[in-house]
Every structure is written in C-alpha cells, then in structure tokens.
Design a protein around this motif. Structure first.
Motif, PDB file in Angstrom:
ATOM      1  N   GLU A  55       0.847  -1.191   0.000  1.00 12.17           N
ATOM      2  CA  GLU A  55       0.000   0.000   0.000  1.00 12.17           C
ATOM      3  C   GLU A  55       0.880   1.238   0.000  1.00 12.17           C
ATOM      4  OE1 GLU A  55      -2.618  -0.200   3.299  1.00 12.17           O
ATOM      5  OE2 GLU A  55      -3.891  -1.771   2.426  1.00 12.17           O
ATOM      6  N   GLY A  56       0.432   2.230  -0.715  1.00 14.43           N
ATOM      7  CA  GLY A  56       1.141   3.503  -0.772  1.00 14.43           C
ATOM      8  C   GLY A  56       0.200   4.648  -0.448  1.00 14.43           C
ATOM      9  N   ARG A  57       0.754   5.716   0.093  1.00 15.34           N
ATOM     10  CA  ARG A  57      -0.059   6.860   0.506  1.00 15.34           C
ATOM     11  C   ARG A  57       0.223   8.043  -0.407  1.00 15.34           C
ATOM     12  NH1 ARG A  57      -2.858   8.219   5.018  1.00 15.34           N
ATOM     13  NH2 ARG A  57      -2.209   6.256   5.995  1.00 15.34           N
ATOM     14  N   VAL A  58      -0.831   8.593  -0.963  1.00 11.04           N
ATOM     15  CA  VAL A  58      -0.761   9.809  -1.764  1.00 11.04           C
ATOM     16  C   VAL A  58      -1.553  10.873  -1.025  1.00 11.04           C
ATOM     17  CG1 VAL A  58      -1.250  10.873  -3.983  1.00 11.04           C
ATOM     18  CG2 VAL A  58      -0.546   8.477  -3.880  1.00 11.04           C
ATOM     19  N   LYS A  59      -0.813  11.797  -0.405  1.00 10.90           N
ATOM     20  CA  LYS A  59      -1.411  12.790   0.491  1.00 10.90           C
ATOM     21  C   LYS A  59      -2.141  12.063   1.616  1.00 10.90           C
ATOM     22  CE  LYS A  59      -1.753  16.438  -2.999  1.00 10.90           C
ATOM     23  NZ  LYS A  59      -2.645  17.393  -3.690  1.00 10.90           N
ATOM     24  N   GLU A  60      -3.447  12.119   1.650  1.00 10.35           N
ATOM     25  CA  GLU A  60      -4.190  11.451   2.713  1.00 10.35           C
ATOM     26  C   GLU A  60      -4.921  10.203   2.219  1.00 10.35           C
ATOM     27  OE1 GLU A  60      -6.803  14.260   4.431  1.00 10.35           O
ATOM     28  OE2 GLU A  60      -5.195  15.545   5.217  1.00 10.35           O
ATOM     29  N   THR A  61      -4.654   9.805   0.982  1.00  6.07           N
ATOM     30  CA  THR A  61      -5.340   8.651   0.399  1.00  6.07           C
ATOM     31  C   THR A  61      -4.399   7.455   0.366  1.00  6.07           C
ATOM     32  OG1 THR A  61      -6.612  10.159  -0.999  1.00  6.07           O
ATOM     33  CG2 THR A  61      -6.640   7.818  -1.589  1.00  6.07           C
ATOM     34  N   VAL A  62      -4.899   6.314   0.817  1.00  7.72           N
ATOM     35  CA  VAL A  62      -4.127   5.073   0.802  1.00  7.72           C
ATOM     36  C   VAL A  62      -4.528   4.277  -0.438  1.00  7.72           C
ATOM     37  CG1 VAL A  62      -3.576   2.939   2.006  1.00  7.72           C
ATOM     38  CG2 VAL A  62      -3.988   5.046   3.313  1.00  7.72           C
ATOM     39  N   LEU A  63      -3.565   4.006  -1.288  1.00  7.64           N
ATOM     40  CA  LEU A  63      -3.809   3.276  -2.529  1.00  7.64           C
ATOM     41  C   LEU A  63      -3.011   1.979  -2.540  1.00  7.64           C
ATOM     42  CD1 LEU A  63      -3.542   6.234  -5.081  1.00  7.64           C
ATOM     43  CD2 LEU A  63      -5.609   5.283  -4.056  1.00  7.64           C
ATOM     44  N   LYS A  64      -3.532   0.999  -3.263  1.00  6.25           N
ATOM     45  CA  LYS A  64      -2.823  -0.263  -3.410  1.00  6.25           C
ATOM     46  C   LYS A  64      -1.687  -0.101  -4.413  1.00  6.25           C
ATOM     47  CE  LYS A  64      -6.748  -3.226  -2.278  1.00  6.25           C
ATOM     48  NZ  LYS A  64      -7.618  -4.349  -2.723  1.00  6.25           N
ATOM     49  N   LYS A  65      -0.549  -0.666  -4.084  1.00  7.42           N
ATOM     50  CA  LYS A  65       0.637  -0.524  -4.921  1.00  7.42           C
ATOM     51  C   LYS A  65       1.170  -1.907  -5.282  1.00  7.42           C
ATOM     52  CE  LYS A  65       4.429   0.989  -3.078  1.00  7.42           C
ATOM     53  NZ  LYS A  65       5.462   1.883  -2.496  1.00  7.42           N
TER      54      LYS A  65
END
Length: 302
Positions: free
Chosen positions: A221-231
């Motif tokens: 999982e990766g974080r873009v600003k305050e959003t957690v996205l699957k990586k």
C-alpha cells in the motif's frame, strides 16, 4: 442322455470363438504367417479374392489374403438385384475404397466389386461405417468425430459472436511493458548519475544471484497525500532486459532531438522498440481471436 447333453454343453463352447464376427482380425487356426497386415493395403488398390460369407444387413465379405477380410456394403432390397451375381465361394475382383482404424471400426477395409461389375445395382448405401461402442465413450461429439459422422448441431449462443469485440491483448504484452519500464528507469538513473556510471554499466553493479522468481511481484500500500492506494511492486531480472538495444535507442533519440533543436523544431518521440513489439503481439492475438471466431461461426448450425 442327460449326462451326454451336459458333456456336450461343457465341451462345445470351447470349440467356438464367442467373439467372432465377419471382418475381425483372423487369429488361431484361421491365421497364417503369409497373411498381409493392414499397412500393405491402400485405397484404390485392386485385389483378387474370394467371397467367404454374405450377410443380409451388412453385405459381403471377401478374403484378399490379409489378416482382415474386406467388407462390401450391401443391405436391404439390393440383394434382390444381385442375388444371382454374388455367392459364397466365388472369386471376385474388388477395389479398396477406404482403410480405417480397426480398433474403432468393425470393418477396417471397405471395398466395392469390380468383377462382377454390379456396383451400379447397389442403391441402399450405408450412411456411416459401423463402429464399436465402448463403455468409456462418454463424449458423444468425440465418438461421432472418430466414427466419421457429421458434427452434432449446436444451439445458437446467447451472445452474438459477430458483434463481440476481438481479443487484442496478448498475455506476453504485460511482460514486455514491465521490461520497457525497467529499461527506461535504468537509463534515467544512469543519465541522472553520469559520474557514477562513467566507466561501468548499471547491470554490472547488480547481483543477479539473489533474484527470487517466485516472489518477484509484491502487493503493498502507498499513501498519496491522505489517500491510501494499493501498490504493485514488480522486480525484474536484469538478465531478461536488452540494455544494449535500449542504450542504442536512447542515443538515437538524443541525436534526433539535438538535430531538431538545431533546426528550431520540437522533437516528438514516436513508437519505441518495445512498443512495436507489443503491437506485433497484439496483432498476433487479434488474428488468432479472429480465426477462432470465424471457426466458431462456421461450425455452429441452427
């Protein structure tokens, strides 16, 4: 009398071959060493033989000196027209029409009479040659295909195949895309650190012995600003990359870009080497999908 009948019942079955049928491979006392096997016969061959038996619903059987007797298909009312022309024990000339698998077909050699020439008097032809039915024949379509039958008509599919989109993504395209990204990332890293890779290449500094093929793909999982996205992290083996061709392509792009700047023009990068390979695989997959769809439409009967 009873004892005599009992002894007869016990003794008689051993003298008869319970599996015998006309056209079967000869064995036992009927077999001779000078008999020819099936590979010695071929369609179109003219043979001289002797009629050994006739059957109302199957036809005539001719001994041509082989391990299998030839089968002349005759049935029904055709015997009325040829009853005076063919009899057991007479010598005839026959032509082999077909040679089939003896393990699937009851009569491997199908023939027609050449002399006496009575083929024009036979009207009731067999639609298909008789075959063996076994317990393991559970697939009806395979049985019909092996027996030379016509394909079983299938129902029209619920989806219209003519309007369905063709598949154009080859399974290997994803791997090519991973290699392309890895090559470009390595070249960008070398351009950003020219002093480090002045006398060496990137692949010479990588230890390939520790590469794990089974765990090459990792999901995190990766974080873009305050959003957690699957990586998705993909590890590529450096041995699978063609860095020599990638560097030559990068140098050619730099040269063309410099020439465009001298002319005061803006250079746009076209399709790269890996993109052309991916297009070729996509075209191959598209053609395969097109042929499969055409074959499916051709075989469907409604």
């Amino acid at each position: 009398m009873i004892a005599l009948n009992v002894s007869q019942l016990v003794f008689t079955p051993s003298n008869f071959d319970q599996d015998y049928y006309p056209g079967r491979r000869k064995r036992g006392k009927d077999y001779r060493e000078d008999m020819l096997e099936l590979p010695f016969f071929y369609p179109g061959q003219i043979c001289y033989g002797k009629v050994i038996s006739i059957h109302l619903h199957q036809g005539a059987f001719v001994d041509i000196g082989g391990t299998h007797d030839g089968w002349v298909p005759i049935k029904g009312n055709d015997w009325y027209w040829i009853r005076h022309h063919i009899k057991p024990g007479m010598n005839v000339y026959v032509e082999i029409l077909a040679k089939r698998d003896p393990y699937r077909f009851r009569f491997p050699l199908e023939m027609r009479l050449v002399y006496p020439n009575i083929d024009h008097l036979i009207f009731n032809r067999f639609d298909f040659p008789p075959i063996f039915h076994r317990k393991e024949d559970t697939n009806e379509e395979q049985l019909w295909r092996e027996g030379g039958r016509l394909p079983i008509p299938r129902k029209k599919p619920s989806t219209d195949m003519e309007t369905e989109p063709l598949v154009s993504d080859h399974p290997f395209v994803e791997t090519l895309w991973e290699w392309h990204n890895a090559e470009q990332m390595i070249l960008d890293h070398e351009d950003e650190n020219p002093d480090k890779f002045k006398d060496v290449t990137y692949e010479s500094t990588v230890d390939t012995s520790s590469f794990d093929e089974e765990n090459r793909i990792q999901y995190t999982e990766g974080r873009v600003k305050e959003t957690v996205l699957k990586k998705k992290v993909v590890n590529v083996n450096i041995k699978e990359l063609d860095m020599k061709a990638a560097r030559a392509e990068r140098e050619e792009i730099k040269r063309l870009k410099a020439e465009a700047q001298e002319r005061g023009e803006e250079y746009k990068i076209g399709k790269m080497r890996r993109n052309i390979e991916m297009d070729e695989y996509d075209l191959l997959q598209w053609r395969r999908s097109y042929e499969e769809r055409e074959a499916l439409l051709r075989d469907i009967c409604w």
